[in-house]
Write an enzyme that holds these catalytic residues in place. Sequence first.
Site, PDB file in Angstrom:
ATOM      1  N   TYR A 126       0.908  -1.174   0.097  1.00  0.00           N
ATOM      2  CA  TYR A 126       0.223  -0.015  -0.044  1.00  0.00           C
ATOM      3  C   TYR A 126       0.901   1.260   0.012  1.00  0.00           C
ATOM      4  O   TYR A 126       0.757   2.320  -0.744  1.00  0.00           O
ATOM      5  CB  TYR A 126      -0.883   0.040   1.272  1.00  0.00           C
ATOM      6  CG  TYR A 126      -1.717  -1.164   1.173  1.00  0.00           C
ATOM      7  CD1 TYR A 126      -3.139  -1.170   0.453  1.00  0.00           C
ATOM      8  CD2 TYR A 126      -1.514  -2.325   1.841  1.00  0.00           C
ATOM      9  CE1 TYR A 126      -3.914  -2.410   0.497  1.00  0.00           C
ATOM     10  CE2 TYR A 126      -2.413  -3.536   1.843  1.00  0.00           C
ATOM     11  CZ  TYR A 126      -3.353  -3.244   1.241  1.00  0.00           C
ATOM     12  OH  TYR A 126      -4.309  -4.494   0.994  1.00  0.00           O
ATOM     13  N   ASN A 149     -12.202  -0.841  -5.290  1.00  0.00           N
ATOM     14  CA  ASN A 149     -11.937  -1.185  -6.500  1.00  0.00           C
ATOM     15  C   ASN A 149     -13.144  -1.922  -7.422  1.00  0.00           C
ATOM     16  O   ASN A 149     -13.525  -2.884  -7.274  1.00  0.00           O
ATOM     17  CB  ASN A 149     -10.639  -2.289  -6.798  1.00  0.00           C
ATOM     18  CG  ASN A 149     -10.218  -2.686  -8.202  1.00  0.00           C
ATOM     19  OD1 ASN A 149     -10.751  -2.279  -9.015  1.00  0.00           O
ATOM     20  ND2 ASN A 149      -9.244  -3.751  -8.150  1.00  0.00           N
ATOM     21  N   CYS A 157      -5.962  -5.832  -7.567  1.00  0.00           N
ATOM     22  CA  CYS A 157      -5.686  -5.421  -6.053  1.00  0.00           C
ATOM     23  C   CYS A 157      -5.290  -6.373  -5.166  1.00  0.00           C
ATOM     24  O   CYS A 157      -4.880  -6.227  -3.968  1.00  0.00           O
ATOM     25  CB  CYS A 157      -6.890  -4.580  -5.515  1.00  0.00           C
ATOM     26  SG  CYS A 157      -8.478  -5.384  -5.768  1.00  0.00           S
ATOM     27  N   HIS A 158      -5.311  -7.759  -5.543  1.00  0.00           N
ATOM     28  CA  HIS A 158      -5.009  -8.736  -4.895  1.00  0.00           C
ATOM     29  C   HIS A 158      -3.577  -8.915  -4.506  1.00  0.00           C
ATOM     30  O   HIS A 158      -3.124  -9.594  -3.872  1.00  0.00           O
ATOM     31  CB  HIS A 158      -5.737 -10.219  -5.550  1.00  0.00           C
ATOM     32  CG  HIS A 158      -5.191 -10.419  -6.767  1.00  0.00           C
ATOM     33  ND1 HIS A 158      -5.829  -9.891  -7.737  1.00  0.00           N
ATOM     34  CD2 HIS A 158      -4.031 -11.120  -7.410  1.00  0.00           C
ATOM     35  CE1 HIS A 158      -5.173 -10.223  -9.145  1.00  0.00           C
ATOM     36  NE2 HIS A 158      -4.296 -11.141  -8.754  1.00  0.00           N
ATOM     37  N   GLU A 184      -1.124 -17.231  -9.120  1.00  0.00           N
ATOM     38  CA  GLU A 184      -0.161 -16.558  -9.983  1.00  0.00           C
ATOM     39  C   GLU A 184       1.226 -17.116  -9.422  1.00  0.00           C
ATOM     40  O   GLU A 184       2.300 -16.497  -9.973  1.00  0.00           O
ATOM     41  CB  GLU A 184      -0.328 -15.047  -9.878  1.00  0.00           C
ATOM     42  CG  GLU A 184      -1.411 -14.463 -10.385  1.00  0.00           C
ATOM     43  CD  GLU A 184      -1.758 -13.039 -10.150  1.00  0.00           C
ATOM     44  OE1 GLU A 184      -0.892 -12.554  -9.616  1.00  0.00           O
ATOM     45  OE2 GLU A 184      -2.912 -12.510 -10.535  1.00  0.00           O
TER      46      GLU A 184
END
Lengths: 188, 153
Positions: A126, A149, A157-158, A184
Amino acid sequence: MTGVPTVLDERFRAAAVVSGELDVAYDVLDDTPVGPLLVGVSERGLCRIGFDPEPEAELERLARQFGPRVLRAPKALDRARGELDEYFEGRRQAFDLEFDLRATPEFHRRVLAELNRVEYGHTTTYGALAAQVGAPRAARAVGTVMNRNPLPIVLPCHRVVGANGSLTGYGGGLDRKEWLLRLEGALL
Amino acid sequence: MSGIPPFERFYEAHKDEVLAVLRRRAGRDRADDLFQETFLRALRAYGRLEHGEHLRAWVLTIATNALVDAARRDRPTAELAVEPGEEDERPALEELAPLTDGLPPKERAAVVLRYGYDLDYDAIGAVLGSNELAARQAASAGVRRLRKEKEQR
């Protein structure tokens, strides 16, 4: 009174897309690995992805933000659905979709633009995002931007975590954040 | 814009009744095409509605006009002969019905949409499947006719 046959219903919904008169076409993708997703597109691009959609509230919100001509019209979602499917199967790392962020405030759009540069399989914090938009003390405000979002998953945003590496929070719930980061390869 | 439901809600609320009315009055095959025509016209005008009241009457007005246009295409020279609907499907604002019932369907629709729904002429043209000018003319012809009728009474 008998109902409208499915074929007639689908034909109208498809014709509504072709007419170009819709403010938002949406559909609920029922069987994604992260649960049901409501996906909306305007003529400008993707405008909404919502977890655990409560259609009533979502439709009201879309109508307020983009105009009242909001219709479930699966045909308009073909491309977005295809790219999301590929992403969930691990065959896609970046989305090739236009976004419609008209309803998103300016500061939020700036932060989301920076967020969009965080690559697949990587994370940021952040604080780092706040610094990148020239507001280094605004880590908390960045958290709010992530929480609101309008296009989670696609605007990743993850991939934003706390300074100490903890997952911190996620609008769609921490389980989903964890699942996406594992997909991912950012989490083992 | 307040009070106007998302189009999805409007469509889901009225599609069964619209199809039933169209089938009763135009037969099954023709009704399927008119169904789509009705809701496409409604969609075209929906963004310009001033309020969300009487949407049932509004969409039945549109359906009736789609019926009229279809009848006119079939018999271009014949006088318009669309039977007035039963009481419960009267496609007009109830307050205006006694006043406008004597008008030809196009003029009645134009008058009702203009003065009952506050639609602009562009939107009325979309609903009637014509254009702004034709809508303006239909509404003014309707008002003239009402005035004349009143004088004769």
